[in-house]
Design a protein around this motif. Structure first.
Motif, PDB file in Angstrom:
ATOM      1  N   LYS A 270     -15.215 -13.249 -11.670  1.00  0.00           N
ATOM      2  CA  LYS A 270     -15.069 -11.944 -11.017  1.00  0.00           C
ATOM      3  C   LYS A 270     -15.034 -12.110  -9.493  1.00  0.00           C
ATOM      4  CE  LYS A 270     -16.897  -7.283 -11.117  1.00  0.00           C
ATOM      5  NZ  LYS A 270     -17.874  -6.385 -11.709  1.00  0.00           N
ATOM      6  N   ASP A 271     -15.874 -13.010  -8.970  1.00  0.00           N
ATOM      7  CA  ASP A 271     -15.846 -13.312  -7.532  1.00  0.00           C
ATOM      8  C   ASP A 271     -14.472 -13.845  -7.121  1.00  0.00           C
ATOM      9  OD1 ASP A 271     -18.556 -12.647  -7.286  1.00  0.00           O
ATOM     10  OD2 ASP A 271     -19.213 -14.730  -7.518  1.00  0.00           O
ATOM     11  N   LEU A 272     -13.913 -14.747  -7.929  1.00  0.00           N
ATOM     12  CA  LEU A 272     -12.596 -15.322  -7.623  1.00  0.00           C
ATOM     13  C   LEU A 272     -11.522 -14.249  -7.584  1.00  0.00           C
ATOM     14  CD1 LEU A 272     -12.547 -18.670  -9.625  1.00  0.00           C
ATOM     15  CD2 LEU A 272     -12.494 -18.379  -7.147  1.00  0.00           C
ATOM     16  N   LEU A 273     -11.585 -13.309  -8.514  1.00  0.00           N
ATOM     17  CA  LEU A 273     -10.606 -12.220  -8.521  1.00  0.00           C
ATOM     18  C   LEU A 273     -10.732 -11.378  -7.252  1.00  0.00           C
ATOM     19  CD1 LEU A 273     -10.796 -11.087 -12.248  1.00  0.00           C
ATOM     20  CD2 LEU A 273      -8.912 -12.286 -11.117  1.00  0.00           C
ATOM     21  N   TYR A 274     -11.964 -11.090  -6.854  1.00  0.00           N
ATOM     22  CA  TYR A 274     -12.162 -10.298  -5.650  1.00  0.00           C
ATOM     23  C   TYR A 274     -11.712 -11.065  -4.407  1.00  0.00           C
ATOM     24  CZ  TYR A 274     -14.193  -7.254  -2.183  1.00  0.00           C
ATOM     25  OH  TYR A 274     -14.349  -6.423  -1.106  1.00  0.00           O
ATOM     26  N   LEU A 275     -12.033 -12.352  -4.337  1.00  0.00           N
ATOM     27  CA  LEU A 275     -11.590 -13.160  -3.202  1.00  0.00           C
ATOM     28  C   LEU A 275     -10.067 -13.244  -3.131  1.00  0.00           C
ATOM     29  CD1 LEU A 275     -14.244 -16.012  -3.370  1.00  0.00           C
ATOM     30  CD2 LEU A 275     -14.013 -14.299  -1.558  1.00  0.00           C
ATOM     31  N   THR A 276      -9.422 -13.341  -4.292  1.00  0.00           N
ATOM     32  CA  THR A 276      -7.961 -13.357  -4.341  1.00  0.00           C
ATOM     33  C   THR A 276      -7.398 -12.036  -3.833  1.00  0.00           C
ATOM     34  OG1 THR A 276      -8.017 -14.895  -6.190  1.00  0.00           O
ATOM     35  CG2 THR A 276      -5.962 -13.700  -5.850  1.00  0.00           C
ATOM     36  N   ASP A 277      -8.031 -10.925  -4.213  1.00  0.00           N
ATOM     37  CA  ASP A 277      -7.614  -9.616  -3.696  1.00  0.00           C
ATOM     38  C   ASP A 277      -7.778  -9.564  -2.178  1.00  0.00           C
ATOM     39  OD1 ASP A 277      -6.918  -8.621  -6.171  1.00  0.00           O
ATOM     40  OD2 ASP A 277      -8.771  -7.481  -6.443  1.00  0.00           O
ATOM     41  N   MET A 278      -8.898 -10.075  -1.684  1.00  0.00           N
ATOM     42  CA  MET A 278      -9.131 -10.083  -0.240  1.00  0.00           C
ATOM     43  C   MET A 278      -8.051 -10.890   0.489  1.00  0.00           C
ATOM     44  SD  MET A 278     -13.279 -10.468  -0.093  1.00  0.00           S
ATOM     45  CE  MET A 278     -13.293 -10.965   1.603  1.00  0.00           C
ATOM     46  N   MET A 279      -7.663 -12.005  -0.112  1.00  0.00           N
ATOM     47  CA  MET A 279      -6.596 -12.812   0.489  1.00  0.00           C
ATOM     48  C   MET A 279      -5.285 -12.027   0.518  1.00  0.00           C
ATOM     49  SD  MET A 279      -7.354 -16.606  -0.994  1.00  0.00           S
ATOM     50  CE  MET A 279      -6.001 -17.335  -0.104  1.00  0.00           C
ATOM     51  N   SER A 280      -4.991 -11.325  -0.561  1.00  0.00           N
ATOM     52  CA  SER A 280      -3.768 -10.522  -0.628  1.00  0.00           C
ATOM     53  C   SER A 280      -3.768  -9.435   0.436  1.00  0.00           C
ATOM     54  CB  SER A 280      -3.624  -9.877  -2.008  1.00  0.00           C
ATOM     55  OG  SER A 280      -3.469 -10.855  -2.990  1.00  0.00           O
ATOM     56  N   TRP A 281      -4.903  -8.765   0.607  1.00  0.00           N
ATOM     57  CA  TRP A 281      -4.994  -7.701   1.615  1.00  0.00           C
ATOM     58  C   TRP A 281      -4.798  -8.260   3.007  1.00  0.00           C
ATOM     59  CZ3 TRP A 281     -10.254  -6.224  -0.875  1.00  0.00           C
ATOM     60  CH2 TRP A 281     -10.035  -5.602  -2.096  1.00  0.00           C
ATOM     61  N   ASN A 282      -5.417  -9.390   3.306  1.00  0.00           N
ATOM     62  CA  ASN A 282      -5.271  -9.993   4.628  1.00  0.00           C
ATOM     63  C   ASN A 282      -3.847 -10.487   4.862  1.00  0.00           C
ATOM     64  OD1 ASN A 282      -7.791 -10.238   6.399  1.00  0.00           O
ATOM     65  ND2 ASN A 282      -8.584 -10.616   4.344  1.00  0.00           N
ATOM     66  N   LEU A 283      -3.237 -11.068   3.834  1.00  0.00           N
ATOM     67  CA  LEU A 283      -1.867 -11.545   3.971  1.00  0.00           C
ATOM     68  C   LEU A 283      -0.913 -10.378   4.235  1.00  0.00           C
ATOM     69  CD1 LEU A 283       0.066 -13.961   3.855  1.00  0.00           C
ATOM     70  CD2 LEU A 283       0.246 -13.571   1.388  1.00  0.00           C
ATOM     71  N   MET A 284      -1.096  -9.293   3.502  1.00  0.00           N
ATOM     72  CA  MET A 284      -0.242  -8.120   3.698  1.00  0.00           C
ATOM     73  C   MET A 284      -0.451  -7.539   5.101  1.00  0.00           C
ATOM     74  SD  MET A 284       2.092  -6.135   2.587  1.00  0.00           S
ATOM     75  CE  MET A 284       2.172  -6.576   0.878  1.00  0.00           C
ATOM     76  N   ALA A 285      -1.694  -7.454   5.543  1.00  0.00           N
ATOM     77  CA  ALA A 285      -1.988  -6.904   6.871  1.00  0.00           C
ATOM     78  C   ALA A 285      -1.402  -7.776   7.971  1.00  0.00           C
ATOM     79  CB  ALA A 285      -3.498  -6.760   7.050  1.00  0.00           C
ATOM     80  N   LEU A 286      -1.497  -9.104   7.817  1.00  0.00           N
ATOM     81  CA  LEU A 286      -0.947  -9.967   8.866  1.00  0.00           C
ATOM     82  C   LEU A 286       0.579  -9.882   8.897  1.00  0.00           C
ATOM     83  CD1 LEU A 286       0.373 -13.106   8.566  1.00  0.00           C
ATOM     84  CD2 LEU A 286      -1.781 -13.488   7.460  1.00  0.00           C
ATOM     85  N   LYS A 287       1.211  -9.771   7.743  1.00  0.00           N
ATOM     86  CA  LYS A 287       2.674  -9.638   7.718  1.00  0.00           C
ATOM     87  C   LYS A 287       3.119  -8.329   8.357  1.00  0.00           C
ATOM     88  CE  LYS A 287       3.760 -12.448   3.688  1.00  0.00           C
ATOM     89  NZ  LYS A 287       4.356 -12.414   2.358  1.00  0.00           N
ATOM     90  N   LYS A 288       2.410  -7.243   8.050  1.00  0.00           N
ATOM     91  CA  LYS A 288       2.772  -5.948   8.640  1.00  0.00           C
ATOM     92  C   LYS A 288       2.550  -5.950  10.146  1.00  0.00           C
ATOM     93  CE  LYS A 288       2.227  -2.946   4.665  1.00  0.00           C
ATOM     94  NZ  LYS A 288       1.600  -1.734   4.110  1.00  0.00           N
ATOM     95  N   ALA A 289       1.424  -6.503  10.588  1.00  0.00           N
ATOM     96  CA  ALA A 289       1.137  -6.552  12.024  1.00  0.00           C
ATOM     97  C   ALA A 289       2.202  -7.372  12.751  1.00  0.00           C
ATOM     98  CB  ALA A 289      -0.259  -7.126  12.274  1.00  0.00           C
ATOM     99  N   HIS A 290       2.589  -8.494  12.160  1.00  0.00           N
ATOM    100  CA  HIS A 290       3.615  -9.338  12.776  1.00  0.00           C
ATOM    101  C   HIS A 290       4.966  -8.617  12.817  1.00  0.00           C
ATOM    102  CE1 HIS A 290       5.530 -12.995  14.093  1.00  0.00           C
ATOM    103  NE2 HIS A 290       6.396 -12.899  13.111  1.00  0.00           N
ATOM    104  N   PHE A 291       5.315  -7.950  11.743  1.00  0.00           N
ATOM    105  CA  PHE A 291       6.583  -7.217  11.695  1.00  0.00           C
ATOM    106  C   PHE A 291       6.616  -6.123  12.766  1.00  0.00           C
ATOM    107  CE2 PHE A 291       8.927  -3.455  10.249  1.00  0.00           C
ATOM    108  CZ  PHE A 291      10.198  -3.977  10.154  1.00  0.00           C
ATOM    109  N   TYR A 292       5.552  -5.312  12.822  1.00  0.00           N
ATOM    110  CA  TYR A 292       5.538  -4.204  13.780  1.00  0.00           C
ATOM    111  C   TYR A 292       5.428  -4.701  15.215  1.00  0.00           C
ATOM    112  CZ  TYR A 292       5.421  -0.941   9.920  1.00  0.00           C
ATOM    113  OH  TYR A 292       5.741  -0.232   8.795  1.00  0.00           O
ATOM    114  N   ALA A 293       4.792  -5.835  15.443  1.00  0.00           N
ATOM    115  CA  ALA A 293       4.741  -6.409  16.790  1.00  0.00           C
ATOM    116  C   ALA A 293       6.151  -6.770  17.246  1.00  0.00           C
ATOM    117  CB  ALA A 293       3.839  -7.636  16.815  1.00  0.00           C
ATOM    118  N   GLY A 294       6.964  -7.261  16.323  1.00  0.00           N
ATOM    119  CA  GLY A 294       8.344  -7.606  16.659  1.00  0.00           C
ATOM    120  C   GLY A 294       9.222  -6.386  16.887  1.00  0.00           C
ATOM    121  N   GLN A 295       8.875  -5.267  16.292  1.00  0.00           N
ATOM    122  CA  GLN A 295       9.653  -4.035  16.438  1.00  0.00           C
ATOM    123  C   GLN A 295       9.244  -3.218  17.664  1.00  0.00           C
ATOM    124  OE1 GLN A 295      12.206  -3.207  14.209  1.00  0.00           O
ATOM    125  NE2 GLN A 295      11.774  -5.276  13.500  1.00  0.00           N
TER     126      GLN A 295
END
Length: 104
Positions: A31-56
């Protein structure tokens, strides 16, 4: 009536029951691994969005703030990954279902 209210106010809202842990366990549950994987997904999505909008963005200060947020999320992603590798000996299987790109 006032005496009851003052007694209720003095009692803590939550009192943990059972033994107290002095340190974090060295084991990561599935269960911890699933939550950590979710946390990684959230951070990855946030960093991609921040990078995209910084370029725009055409305003330098905002673009810099977005890149700083991107770097923070990348740091968090790497910290979670390092923690998972340290405790499991292997990286997570799918940190993001819609990852699409490799991190730079």
């Amino acid at each position: 009536m006032q005496q009851q209210q003052s007694q209720q106010q003095q009692q803590p809202l939550y009192t943990p029951k059972g033994p107290q842990m002095s340190e974090t366990p060295a084991v990561i549950t599935s269960k911890d691994l699933l939550y950590l994987t979710d946390m990684m997904s959230w951070n990855l999505m946030a960093l991609k969005k921040a990078h995209f909008y910084a370029g725009q963005c055409h305003i330098q200060e905002i673009s810099q703030a977005l890149e700083k947020a991107c770097q923070m999320h990348e740091r968090h992603y790497k910290q979670i990954l390092d923690h998972m590798q340290k405790h499991t000996g292997q990286p997570p299987q799918n940190p993001s279902k819609n990852q699409g790109q490799q991190m730079q």
